[in-house]
Design a protein around this motif. Structure first.
Motif, PDB file in Angstrom:
ATOM      1  N   ALA A   9     120.464  50.557  30.330  1.00 19.04           N
ATOM      2  CA  ALA A   9     119.105  50.943  29.940  1.00 19.04           C
ATOM      3  C   ALA A   9     118.751  52.307  30.510  1.00 19.04           C
ATOM      4  O   ALA A   9     118.147  53.142  29.833  1.00 19.04           O
ATOM      5  CB  ALA A   9     118.099  49.898  30.412  1.00 19.04           C
ATOM      6  N   LYS A  10     119.142  52.572  31.752  1.00 20.17           N
ATOM      7  CA  LYS A  10     118.856  53.859  32.380  1.00 20.17           C
ATOM      8  C   LYS A  10     119.614  54.990  31.676  1.00 20.17           C
ATOM      9  O   LYS A  10     119.061  56.066  31.443  1.00 20.17           O
ATOM     10  CB  LYS A  10     119.229  53.797  33.869  1.00 20.17           C
ATOM     11  CG  LYS A  10     118.856  55.037  34.636  1.00 20.17           C
ATOM     12  CD  LYS A  10     117.356  55.263  34.687  1.00 20.17           C
ATOM     13  CE  LYS A  10     117.041  56.483  35.516  1.00 20.17           C
ATOM     14  NZ  LYS A  10     115.623  56.696  35.667  1.00 20.17           N
ATOM     15  N   SER A  13     117.940  55.603  28.379  1.00 21.50           N
ATOM     16  CA  SER A  13     116.665  56.271  28.652  1.00 21.50           C
ATOM     17  C   SER A  13     116.865  57.765  28.856  1.00 21.50           C
ATOM     18  O   SER A  13     116.136  58.586  28.287  1.00 21.50           O
ATOM     19  CB  SER A  13     116.021  55.661  29.890  1.00 21.50           C
ATOM     20  OG  SER A  13     114.951  56.438  30.342  1.00 21.50           O
ATOM     21  N   LYS A  14     117.856  58.110  29.655  1.00 23.36           N
ATOM     22  CA  LYS A  14     118.117  59.517  29.943  1.00 23.36           C
ATOM     23  C   LYS A  14     118.599  60.249  28.693  1.00 23.36           C
ATOM     24  O   LYS A  14     118.135  61.346  28.380  1.00 23.36           O
ATOM     25  CB  LYS A  14     119.151  59.627  31.062  1.00 23.36           C
ATOM     26  CG  LYS A  14     119.339  61.006  31.586  1.00 23.36           C
ATOM     27  CD  LYS A  14     120.210  61.006  32.826  1.00 23.36           C
ATOM     28  CE  LYS A  14     120.266  62.393  33.412  1.00 23.36           C
ATOM     29  NZ  LYS A  14     120.894  62.416  34.706  1.00 23.36           N
ATOM     30  N   GLN A  16     118.152  59.451  25.498  1.00 28.55           N
ATOM     31  CA  GLN A  16     117.134  59.483  24.441  1.00 28.55           C
ATOM     32  C   GLN A  16     115.817  60.117  24.894  1.00 28.55           C
ATOM     33  O   GLN A  16     114.877  60.208  24.106  1.00 28.55           O
ATOM     34  CB  GLN A  16     116.856  58.063  23.925  1.00 28.55           C
ATOM     35  CG  GLN A  16     118.038  57.405  23.265  1.00 28.55           C
ATOM     36  CD  GLN A  16     118.425  58.087  21.965  1.00 28.55           C
ATOM     37  OE1 GLN A  16     117.585  58.658  21.268  1.00 28.55           O
ATOM     38  NE2 GLN A  16     119.699  58.028  21.628  1.00 28.55           N
ATOM     39  N   HIS A  17     115.722  60.481  26.174  1.00 26.13           N
ATOM     40  CA  HIS A  17     114.498  61.070  26.735  1.00 26.13           C
ATOM     41  C   HIS A  17     113.302  60.123  26.592  1.00 26.13           C
ATOM     42  O   HIS A  17     112.205  60.527  26.209  1.00 26.13           O
ATOM     43  CB  HIS A  17     114.188  62.428  26.102  1.00 26.13           C
ATOM     44  CG  HIS A  17     115.326  63.390  26.190  1.00 26.13           C
ATOM     45  ND1 HIS A  17     115.681  64.000  27.370  1.00 26.13           N
ATOM     46  CD2 HIS A  17     116.208  63.806  25.259  1.00 26.13           C
ATOM     47  CE1 HIS A  17     116.729  64.771  27.163  1.00 26.13           C
ATOM     48  NE2 HIS A  17     117.078  64.676  25.888  1.00 26.13           N
ATOM     49  N   VAL A  18     113.564  58.856  26.904  1.00 26.89           N
ATOM     50  CA  VAL A  18     112.538  57.814  26.851  1.00 26.89           C
ATOM     51  C   VAL A  18     112.387  57.257  28.273  1.00 26.89           C
ATOM     52  O   VAL A  18     113.350  56.741  28.837  1.00 26.89           O
ATOM     53  CB  VAL A  18     112.939  56.683  25.881  1.00 26.89           C
ATOM     54  CG1 VAL A  18     111.899  55.579  25.884  1.00 26.89           C
ATOM     55  CG2 VAL A  18     113.161  57.219  24.487  1.00 26.89           C
ATOM     56  N   PRO A  19     111.213  57.374  28.867  1.00 26.08           N
ATOM     57  CA  PRO A  19     111.056  56.903  30.245  1.00 26.08           C
ATOM     58  C   PRO A  19     111.090  55.374  30.349  1.00 26.08           C
ATOM     59  O   PRO A  19     110.763  54.662  29.398  1.00 26.08           O
ATOM     60  CB  PRO A  19     109.675  57.432  30.637  1.00 26.08           C
ATOM     61  CG  PRO A  19     108.949  57.578  29.356  1.00 26.08           C
ATOM     62  CD  PRO A  19     109.983  57.936  28.319  1.00 26.08           C
ATOM     63  N   ILE A  20     111.504  54.917  31.508  1.00 25.16           N
ATOM     64  CA  ILE A  20     111.454  53.492  31.841  1.00 25.16           C
ATOM     65  C   ILE A  20     110.458  53.337  32.976  1.00 25.16           C
ATOM     66  O   ILE A  20     110.465  54.104  33.936  1.00 25.16           O
ATOM     67  CB  ILE A  20     112.826  52.967  32.302  1.00 25.16           C
ATOM     68  CG1 ILE A  20     113.854  53.051  31.186  1.00 25.16           C
ATOM     69  CG2 ILE A  20     112.709  51.521  32.795  1.00 25.16           C
ATOM     70  CD1 ILE A  20     115.248  52.637  31.619  1.00 25.16           C
ATOM     71  N   ILE A  53     113.791  54.091  39.017  1.00 19.09           N
ATOM     72  CA  ILE A  53     112.825  53.645  38.014  1.00 19.09           C
ATOM     73  C   ILE A  53     111.479  53.440  38.703  1.00 19.09           C
ATOM     74  O   ILE A  53     111.373  52.649  39.653  1.00 19.09           O
ATOM     75  CB  ILE A  53     113.293  52.335  37.343  1.00 19.09           C
ATOM     76  CG1 ILE A  53     114.589  52.585  36.577  1.00 19.09           C
ATOM     77  CG2 ILE A  53     112.205  51.772  36.435  1.00 19.09           C
ATOM     78  CD1 ILE A  53     115.222  51.341  35.994  1.00 19.09           C
TER      79      ILE A  53
END
Length: 89
Positions: A9-10, A13-14, A16-20, A53
């Motif tokens: 997931a991390k 996230s990195k 796709q530039h989507v924050p968690i 996170i």
């Protein structure tokens, strides 16, 4: 949740530039002893620290608290759990 899933997931996230953000986690005071809640919190904080996170722990008078039984201060074991976030880098 497996550590492999959290790491994946991390990475996604990195990439796709989507924050968690993990919001409002905790353990119900009336259902678990303080030492059990502290162990749970340390497991979560440590994993979140490793993966960097951000998070918000749920704590209010509704039964999710991190304080000593008398309510005067954060329990020592809970402080150690919170500190495990920073020591996991």
């Amino acid at each position: 949740m497996s550590s492999g899933f959290k790491a994946l997931a991390k990475i996604i996230s990195k990439f796709q530039h989507v924050p968690i953000f993990l919001g409002e986690f905790g353990a119900f005071t009336k259902a678990a002893k303080l030492e059990d809640r502290c162990r749970y919190a340390e497991t979560v904080y440590s994993a979140l620290g490793i993966l960097q996170i951000p998070n918000a722990r749920c704590d209010w008078d509704g039964g999710f608290n991190m304080f000593d039984p008398d309510g005067s201060k954060i329990a020592d074991c809970m402080r150690a759990a919170i500190d495990s976030y920073g020591s996991s880098k």
